[in-house]
Design a protein around this motif. Structure first.
Motif, PDB file in Angstrom:
ATOM      1  N   THR A 255       0.877  -1.136  -0.192  1.00 18.13           N
ATOM      2  CA  THR A 255       0.000  -0.162   0.191  1.00 18.13           C
ATOM      3  C   THR A 255       0.935   1.122  -0.039  1.00 18.13           C
ATOM      4  O   THR A 255       2.127   1.264   0.453  1.00 18.13           O
ATOM      5  CB  THR A 255      -0.903   0.081   1.319  1.00 18.13           C
TER       6      THR A 255
ATOM      7  N   ASP B 121       0.435   5.969  -0.329  1.00 12.48           N
ATOM      8  CA  ASP B 121      -0.420   7.269  -0.521  1.00 12.48           C
ATOM      9  C   ASP B 121       0.099   7.924  -1.751  1.00 12.48           C
ATOM     10  O   ASP B 121       1.164   8.053  -2.083  1.00 12.48           O
ATOM     11  CB  ASP B 121      -0.311   7.877   0.801  1.00 12.48           C
TER      12      ASP B 121
ATOM     13  N   ARG C 298      -3.950  13.100  -1.128  1.00  8.03           N
ATOM     14  CA  ARG C 298      -4.963  12.360  -0.155  1.00  8.03           C
ATOM     15  C   ARG C 298      -5.546  10.970  -0.209  1.00  8.03           C
ATOM     16  O   ARG C 298      -6.407  10.601   0.626  1.00  8.03           O
ATOM     17  CB  ARG C 298      -5.816  13.558  -0.122  1.00  8.03           C
ATOM     18  N   TRP C 299      -5.058  10.478  -1.271  1.00  4.35           N
ATOM     19  CA  TRP C 299      -5.706   9.102  -1.644  1.00  4.35           C
ATOM     20  C   TRP C 299      -4.746   7.843  -1.064  1.00  4.35           C
ATOM     21  O   TRP C 299      -3.453   8.131  -1.066  1.00  4.35           O
ATOM     22  CB  TRP C 299      -5.801   9.148  -2.953  1.00  4.35           C
ATOM     23  N   ARG C 300      -5.246   6.963  -0.520  1.00  3.72           N
ATOM     24  CA  ARG C 300      -4.573   5.634  -0.216  1.00  3.72           C
ATOM     25  C   ARG C 300      -4.972   4.742  -1.284  1.00  3.72           C
ATOM     26  O   ARG C 300      -5.928   4.394  -1.894  1.00  3.72           O
ATOM     27  CB  ARG C 300      -5.275   5.036   1.165  1.00  3.72           C
TER      28      ARG C 300
ATOM     29  N   HIS D  93      -6.104   2.391   8.463  1.00  2.00           N
ATOM     30  CA  HIS D  93      -5.723   3.679   7.572  1.00  2.00           C
ATOM     31  C   HIS D  93      -7.193   4.078   6.955  1.00  2.00           C
ATOM     32  O   HIS D  93      -7.226   3.932   5.744  1.00  2.00           O
ATOM     33  CB  HIS D  93      -4.648   3.388   6.619  1.00  2.00           C
TER      34      HIS D  93
ATOM     35  N   ARG E  73      -9.593   6.216   5.024  1.00  2.00           N
ATOM     36  CA  ARG E  73      -9.596   7.205   4.144  1.00  2.00           C
ATOM     37  C   ARG E  73     -10.921   7.591   3.489  1.00  2.00           C
ATOM     38  O   ARG E  73     -11.560   6.640   3.210  1.00  2.00           O
ATOM     39  CB  ARG E  73      -8.554   7.209   3.011  1.00  2.00           C
TER      40      ARG E  73
ATOM     41  N   SER F 176     -10.025   6.204  -1.705  1.00  2.00           N
ATOM     42  CA  SER F 176      -9.154   5.160  -1.870  1.00  2.00           C
ATOM     43  C   SER F 176      -9.405   4.259  -2.939  1.00  2.00           C
ATOM     44  O   SER F 176     -10.622   4.396  -3.679  1.00  2.00           O
ATOM     45  CB  SER F 176      -9.062   4.135  -0.578  1.00  2.00           C
TER      46      SER F 176
END
Length: 301
Positions: A140, A142, A145-147, A174, A176, A179
């Protein structure tokens, strides 16, 4: 000029429409600076990319150099490489002699997932060596602002049950607002290979955690689905699914249009660009001849 057009894309989306011509891009470029920051980074995605070293290009095969040029025009923050990146067997030597000459220029910003052709070499050894990735191949990261959750959908080579437990833990730890998941095998596809049921559990977990986008390759065409649940139906709170498997290797025909399919293109090689903003996203699928086949925007769930 294409970079200007992409900046204009984010600008026009804020106003409720999409820029699609170089002329529009020039007239809106001045306003784009402010909105580009609001909208966040651009990523480009595609799978099924590079032919066997030395295989000649035709009109619709082995055009990875052209799709790489298209990626360059977007000046992306990251490249999401959706598997089957090197044909036919994904050996290290083939990656070095073919993929490295085109899409390899983006290696430092590439976040790949393995495809089935990578596993034609035992343990996908060439893939893991070339990209300096750790097994079992899911991870994973980032972007803005996205995962993003990069998954290994080769369930005959890795334990997707174990991966599903990992994904659930990671998404719990986590949370969000926005995503996305990437994998090689699409949960939904109208193409030659069709929908992949073995990734259903991964999809269900992503759905439970309100994931917005799923990207995959495997079938060599472009397709966008409505928000989908895990059982084959459309759902208001489902995941928007894209097949972006026209990255250069070749094209496959769309065999049987599946429920939820909105847009399909099995005639042109191209790449999918995503603008990942705060609480929203935009997309554009462009072919190597410069045609924008599909574009739009949504808010995150």
């Amino acid at each position: 000029m294409l970079r200007q057009k992409l900046i204009a894309l984010a600008t026009i989306i804020v106003a409720g429409a999409l820029a699609s011509t170089p002329a529009t891009a020039r007239t809106t470029a001045a306003a784009a600076g402010a909105t580009a920051e609001v909208w966040g980074p651009v990523v480009v995605a595609a799978g099924d990319i590079s032919c066997t070293p030395g295989q000649p290009a035709t009109e619709t095969t082995c055009r990875d150099a052209d799709t790489a040029d298209l990626v360059t025009s977007y000046d992306p923050r990251l490249v999401l490489a959706l598997g089957d990146l090197q044909y036919e067997y994904g050996t290290y030597d083939a990656f070095r002699d073919a993929y490295a000459e085109t899409w390899g220029v983006f290696k430092s910003i590439t976040r790949p997932v393995p495809g089935n052709h990578e596993y034609y070499t035992a343990g996908a050894a060439g893939y893991y060596e070339y990209f300096d990735r750790r097994r079992p191949g899911y991870y994973t990261f980032d972007v803005g602002r996205w995962r993003v959750y990069a998954l290994n959908s080769n369930c005959s080579h890795v334990s997707c049950d174990r991966e599903a437990r990992w994904l659930d833990r990671k998404m719990d730890a986590h949370p969000r607002q926005c995503s996305l998941v990437t994998m090689h095998h699409p949960r939904y596809s109208s193409g030659l290979h069709g929908s992949t049921t073995t990734v259903r559990r991964l999809w269900r977990i992503a759905l439970e955690h309100r994931t917005d986008i799923a990207l995959a390759g495997h079938d060599h065409h472009y397709e966008r689905f409505r928000r989908m649940n895990a059982a084959g139906g459309t759902a208001r709170n489902g995941i928007m699914s894209f097949v972006a498997g026209a990255g250069g290797r070749s094209l496959y025909p769309v065999e049987d249009v599946r429920r939820g399919s909105v847009v399909r293109d099995d005639d042109h090689l191209g790449v999918l660009a995503l603008t990942l903003g705060k609480g929203r996203f935009a997309w554009e699928y462009q072919t190597i001849d410069g045609t924008v086949v599909d574009s739009g925007s949504r808010r995150c769930r």
